[in-house]
Scaffold this active site. Structure first.
Site, PDB file in Angstrom:
ATOM      1  CE  LYS A 133       6.703  19.495   2.264  1.00  0.00           C
ATOM      2  NZ  LYS A 133       7.346  20.684   2.841  1.00  0.00           N
TER       3      LYS A 133
ATOM      4  NE  ARG B 215       7.250  22.983  13.588  1.00  0.00           N
ATOM      5  CZ  ARG B 215       7.629  24.193  13.164  1.00  0.00           C
ATOM      6  NH1 ARG B 215       7.254  25.282  13.821  1.00  0.00           N
ATOM      7  NH2 ARG B 215       8.373  24.319  12.087  1.00  0.00           N
TER       8      ARG B 215
END
Length: 331
Positions: A107, A182
């Site tokens: 990130k 996920r």
């Protein structure tokens, strides 16, 4: 009831506001055991070796770059009396990424990255919910699953192009290590549905796409069962934890997850990110009625507004408590 509900929200906020250096997966699991004992819940804690035996490749893959081992915590609340009707069994799976660096898909350094200590807000809401159910005398059985790890870059970290085998046997080619939530929810959902609950929900700070679509006032809800989604909406309205339904549309977007070397990839194209993430999760719930809450936009508040305090909001705890107390299974 008010004290129990407010206490659950405060707990979820406290956990999500805690710096990652002060709250690891192991420490949150230890706290869950202590709270379970205090509130009369059953609790099981699974470590790395247990997850390997279960074939939980999603959790293990995300955890591969970390020096902190993962944990999977199962909490069970069983009502003392059915109160005139057969109780339902609800399973709730919470994303617990204790800190999300993005892994090798690192990130950028910005304000959102500084909030990634809150990427375990889903697990915090589930733990908080379970602790309040006895005081509320909820009529339904509720099983909570906290899937806990951080997502870090290192020489052992998950690489793009790696293929993971999840608990239900499906294989996933990783095209973005920052789409990690996920992957861990896949194992949590697969384990949850093995117990054949009447309904399964997951709650997760899952996608920036949900934040982009709905801002910080609404969480996204997506699922396979209209009645369950309506119940989520009703609980959201009662508790002022508002949700907005987004379409699942598997027929249109599922091909974006096709992989040449595995059952699917973990990301799709550049659009409809919240829906595509939900489509991925839908592969792990079978025929069990399922709803997914994407709380990426509602996990944090920039100011004191209404019932939301500045910082972590604890979003989801009150909604899930109302749902657990008022859900009825289909006859």
């Amino acid at each position: 009831d008010g004290r129990a509900t407010a206490g659950a929200t405060a707990l979820a906020r406290e956990l999500a506001n805690t710096p990652a250096s002060h709250l690891t997966a192991r420490q949150l699991a230890e706290l869950a055991v202590s709270l379970a004992d205090e509130h009369g819940l059953e609790v099981d804690v699974l470590g790395k070796d247990d997850l390997e035996q279960l074939g939980a490749g999603g959790v293990l893959g995300v955890n591969a770059g970390s020096t902190e081992p993962p944990r999977l915590v199962k909490l069970t609340y069983t009502p003392r009396a059915a109160r005139g009707r057969a109780p339902a069994h609800i399973a709730i799976v919470g994303k617990g990424v204790m800190y999300d660096s993005g892994g090798l898909s690192l990130k950028p350094t910005n304000a959102m990255s500084a909030m990634m200590k809150m990427d375990m807000s889903g697990a915090a809401a589930v733990l908080a919910t379970l602790t309040a159910l006895p005081a509320l005398k909820a009529p339904n059985k509720v099983t909570g699953w906290l899937v806990l790890t951080d997502n870090m870059p290192s020489g052992s970290a998950l690489k793009l192009g790696d293929v993971l085998t999840t608990r239900n046997g499906k294989t996933v080619e990783v095209h973005n290590t920052d789409a990690e939530g996920r992957l861990i929810l896949a194992d949590g959902l697969a384990l949850a549905v093995e117990e054949e609950p009447d309904a399964v929900l997951d709650i997760a700070t899952l996608t920036g796409a949900a934040l982009a679509a709905l801002g910080d006032a609404w969480a996204a809800v997506i699922g396979t069962d209209a009645a369950l989604i309506e119940r989520v909406k009703a609980s959201g309205a009662v508790t002022d934890e508002q949700v907005w339904e987004l379409p699942l549309t598997r027929d249109k977007y599922r091909p974006q997850l096709d992989s040449n070397v595995a059952d699917m990839k973990n990301i799709g194209g550049g659009y409809a990110g919240a829906t595509i993430a939900a489509i991925f999760l839908s592969e792990f719930v079978g025929d069990t009625p399922w709803a997914h809450l994407d709380i990426a936009g509602t996990m944090n508040s920039d100011a004191h507004t209404g019932w939301k305090s500045k910082g972590a909001t604890g979003f989801g705890a009150r909604l899930l408590l109302d749902l657990a107390c008022n859900y009825t299974k289909a006859e």
